[in-house]
Each structure stands twice: as C-alpha cells, then as structure tokens.
Motif scaffolding. Sequence first.
Motif, PDB file in Angstrom:
ATOM      1  N   TYR A 127      -1.234  -9.731   1.759  1.00  0.00           N
ATOM      2  CA  TYR A 127      -1.629  -8.331   1.886  1.00  0.00           C
ATOM      3  C   TYR A 127      -0.417  -7.437   1.656  1.00  0.00           C
ATOM      4  O   TYR A 127       0.609  -7.599   2.319  1.00  0.00           O
ATOM      5  N   ALA A 128      -0.539  -6.493   0.733  1.00  0.00           N
ATOM      6  CA  ALA A 128       0.482  -5.468   0.502  1.00  0.00           C
ATOM      7  C   ALA A 128      -0.180  -4.124   0.767  1.00  0.00           C
ATOM      8  O   ALA A 128      -1.205  -3.800   0.165  1.00  0.00           O
ATOM      9  N   THR A 129       0.387  -3.368   1.704  1.00  0.00           N
ATOM     10  CA  THR A 129      -0.222  -2.114   2.137  1.00  0.00           C
ATOM     11  C   THR A 129       0.845  -1.027   2.197  1.00  0.00           C
ATOM     12  O   THR A 129       1.934  -1.258   2.715  1.00  0.00           O
ATOM     13  N   GLY A 130       0.512   0.149   1.698  1.00  0.00           N
ATOM     14  CA  GLY A 130       1.420   1.276   1.786  1.00  0.00           C
ATOM     15  C   GLY A 130       1.432   1.864   3.190  1.00  0.00           C
ATOM     16  O   GLY A 130       0.500   1.670   3.968  1.00  0.00           O
ATOM     17  N   ALA A 131       2.494   2.582   3.520  1.00  0.00           N
ATOM     18  CA  ALA A 131       2.598   3.245   4.824  1.00  0.00           C
ATOM     19  C   ALA A 131       1.553   4.342   4.919  1.00  0.00           C
ATOM     20  O   ALA A 131       1.052   4.853   3.917  1.00  0.00           O
ATOM     21  N   GLY A 132       1.206   4.715   6.155  1.00  0.00           N
ATOM     22  CA  GLY A 132       0.297   5.832   6.381  1.00  0.00           C
ATOM     23  C   GLY A 132      -1.175   5.501   6.281  1.00  0.00           C
ATOM     24  O   GLY A 132      -2.000   6.397   6.201  1.00  0.00           O
ATOM     25  N   GLY A 138       8.623  -5.004   5.574  1.00  0.00           N
ATOM     26  CA  GLY A 138       8.103  -3.811   6.226  1.00  0.00           C
ATOM     27  C   GLY A 138       7.507  -4.141   7.584  1.00  0.00           C
ATOM     28  O   GLY A 138       7.979  -5.048   8.274  1.00  0.00           O
ATOM     29  N   ALA A 139       6.466  -3.418   7.969  1.00  0.00           N
ATOM     30  CA  ALA A 139       5.858  -3.593   9.289  1.00  0.00           C
ATOM     31  C   ALA A 139       4.361  -3.327   9.214  1.00  0.00           C
ATOM     32  O   ALA A 139       3.885  -2.631   8.316  1.00  0.00           O
ATOM     33  N   LYS A 140       3.629  -3.904  10.168  1.00  0.00           N
ATOM     34  CA  LYS A 140       2.193  -3.655  10.263  1.00  0.00           C
ATOM     35  C   LYS A 140       1.782  -3.734  11.726  1.00  0.00           C
ATOM     36  O   LYS A 140       2.200  -4.628  12.456  1.00  0.00           O
ATOM     37  N   ARG A 141       0.952  -2.771  12.140  1.00  0.00           N
ATOM     38  CA  ARG A 141       0.410  -2.761  13.510  1.00  0.00           C
ATOM     39  C   ARG A 141      -0.843  -3.634  13.550  1.00  0.00           C
ATOM     40  O   ARG A 141      -1.746  -3.480  12.726  1.00  0.00           O
ATOM     41  N   SER A 145      -3.167  -1.560  10.840  1.00  0.00           N
ATOM     42  CA  SER A 145      -2.885  -0.245  10.265  1.00  0.00           C
ATOM     43  C   SER A 145      -1.391  -0.107   9.995  1.00  0.00           C
ATOM     44  O   SER A 145      -0.580  -0.864  10.515  1.00  0.00           O
ATOM     45  N   THR A 146      -1.068   0.879   9.178  1.00  0.00           N
ATOM     46  CA  THR A 146       0.334   1.231   8.920  1.00  0.00           C
ATOM     47  C   THR A 146       0.535   2.735   9.121  1.00  0.00           C
ATOM     48  O   THR A 146       1.509   3.295   8.637  1.00  0.00           O
ATOM     49  N   LEU A 147      -0.369   3.367   9.868  1.00  0.00           N
ATOM     50  CA  LEU A 147      -0.377   4.828  10.008  1.00  0.00           C
ATOM     51  C   LEU A 147       0.933   5.395  10.548  1.00  0.00           C
ATOM     52  O   LEU A 147       1.473   6.346  10.009  1.00  0.00           O
ATOM     53  N   THR A 148       1.448   4.826  11.626  1.00  0.00           N
ATOM     54  CA  THR A 148       2.619   5.416  12.275  1.00  0.00           C
ATOM     55  C   THR A 148       3.923   4.751  11.858  1.00  0.00           C
ATOM     56  O   THR A 148       4.967   5.000  12.449  1.00  0.00           O
ATOM     57  N   LEU A 149       3.860   3.911  10.854  1.00  0.00           N
ATOM     58  CA  LEU A 149       5.043   3.157  10.469  1.00  0.00           C
ATOM     59  C   LEU A 149       5.857   3.907   9.435  1.00  0.00           C
ATOM     60  O   LEU A 149       5.322   4.546   8.540  1.00  0.00           O
ATOM     61  N   THR A 150       7.158   3.806   9.575  1.00  0.00           N
ATOM     62  CA  THR A 150       8.039   4.398   8.576  1.00  0.00           C
ATOM     63  C   THR A 150       8.983   3.306   8.100  1.00  0.00           C
ATOM     64  O   THR A 150       9.731   2.725   8.871  1.00  0.00           O
ATOM     65  N   ASP A 151       8.914   3.010   6.859  1.00  0.00           N
ATOM     66  CA  ASP A 151       9.760   1.999   6.238  1.00  0.00           C
ATOM     67  C   ASP A 151      10.411   2.676   5.046  1.00  0.00           C
ATOM     68  O   ASP A 151       9.822   3.551   4.429  1.00  0.00           O
ATOM     69  N   THR A 152      11.609   2.275   4.704  1.00  0.00           N
ATOM     70  CA  THR A 152      12.316   2.970   3.633  1.00  0.00           C
ATOM     71  C   THR A 152      11.546   2.990   2.325  1.00  0.00           C
ATOM     72  O   THR A 152      11.545   3.976   1.619  1.00  0.00           O
ATOM     73  N   ASP A 153      10.843   1.906   2.003  1.00  0.00           N
ATOM     74  CA  ASP A 153      10.072   1.930   0.768  1.00  0.00           C
ATOM     75  C   ASP A 153       8.569   2.055   1.028  1.00  0.00           C
ATOM     76  O   ASP A 153       7.781   2.115   0.096  1.00  0.00           O
ATOM     77  N   GLY A 154       8.161   2.100   2.309  1.00  0.00           N
ATOM     78  CA  GLY A 154       6.776   2.353   2.656  1.00  0.00           C
ATOM     79  C   GLY A 154       5.799   1.231   2.385  1.00  0.00           C
ATOM     80  O   GLY A 154       4.604   1.460   2.379  1.00  0.00           O
ATOM     81  N   VAL A 155       6.274   0.015   2.159  1.00  0.00           N
ATOM     82  CA  VAL A 155       5.378  -1.088   1.838  1.00  0.00           C
ATOM     83  C   VAL A 155       5.416  -2.143   2.942  1.00  0.00           C
ATOM     84  O   VAL A 155       6.476  -2.519   3.420  1.00  0.00           O
ATOM     85  N   SER A 156       4.232  -2.589   3.323  1.00  0.00           N
ATOM     86  CA  SER A 156       4.086  -3.691   4.275  1.00  0.00           C
ATOM     87  C   SER A 156       3.522  -4.880   3.509  1.00  0.00           C
ATOM     88  O   SER A 156       2.499  -4.754   2.830  1.00  0.00           O
ATOM     89  N   VAL A 157       4.189  -6.025   3.614  1.00  0.00           N
ATOM     90  CA  VAL A 157       3.715  -7.235   2.944  1.00  0.00           C
ATOM     91  C   VAL A 157       3.667  -8.359   3.962  1.00  0.00           C
ATOM     92  O   VAL A 157       4.645  -8.609   4.675  1.00  0.00           O
ATOM     93  N   GLY A 158       2.516  -8.998   4.032  1.00  0.00           N
ATOM     94  CA  GLY A 158       2.356 -10.117   4.955  1.00  0.00           C
ATOM     95  C   GLY A 158       1.464 -11.175   4.346  1.00  0.00           C
ATOM     96  O   GLY A 158       0.713 -10.915   3.396  1.00  0.00           O
TER      97      GLY A 158
END
Length: 144
Positions: free
Chosen positions: A5-10, A31-34, A91-104
């Motif tokens: 899964y690759a998801t953008g921030a927000g 990145g990060a994911k809630r 979700s990635t709503l409240t996450l801030t990552d330098t490139d804004g991508v969450s990959v898991g």
Amino acid sequence: NINIYATGAGREVSMPAHTDDHDVLVVQLHGAKRWRVFPLMDLQAGGKHPYYRGRFGETLIESELGSALLDITLQAGDCLFVPAGFPHATSTLTLTDTDGVSVGVAFGIWSGAQKGFSNYSLLRSFVERLGVDESKLNNSISRN
C-alpha cells in the motif's frame, strides 16, 4: 497473500473499516500510517459473517465499532499483527512526512482462525497485552 500500500499524506481514510478472513502482519516500510483496531463485532450482526464485514459493497460505520482497542501510528520499521475478524481502519490525515508518502506491506496469514481456532482466546491475549480491563469486552463475543 501479500499487498503493498502506497498512500499520500492527508487521507482521512486510506483504508475504510473492514475485517479480513485471515490474520494480517503489517510492516511499515516508509513514512507513517495510523492504524485503529476495533473489538470483534457481534457474530450475528446483520447475518453477515464476521470475517467479511466492510467488504463487497457493505460499509462498516465506525460508530457501530465502538472504541478502538488499539490506536497507533506505525513509523518505518514498525510491525503490527491484526488477528482475523478484528475490524481495522487506516489513515494518513494527521501525518506529516517530508515527502508525504506512506508505504507498507501487509502479509495475509492463513492460520487456525480459519479452522475453528477460538477468536475469544486471540482477543483475550490481545487485550491482556494492551492492559485493557477484560470486563469491558463486548458480552456477545463467542467464547468457543
């Protein structure tokens, strides 16, 4: 069964609440994911099988799920195990990552849960490790 899964921030909902018919081991790669994991649902809820909720056109309303047993943000390198049948959402709503991508990556694991292994014993172990008072568990959970 392996999903990447690759998801953008927000994203308020990167994966809507649902259950799986297999255990899931999640590894956050970048990145990060809630993740929110909820209690097992009433096995008789709407005549739906508890392992197939929130799928195939059905929407699980988060208000019917109750309070999350676990609400955690995975960072790169973190792992999470979600037993079969436990509703979960990301979700990635409240996450801030330098490139804004969450990959898991999520590994689907076929285990004893599909062969009649007791979900209640999985729940007890999960709740015990979280330090949650067992008396707060939903009384409709099958103890078989």
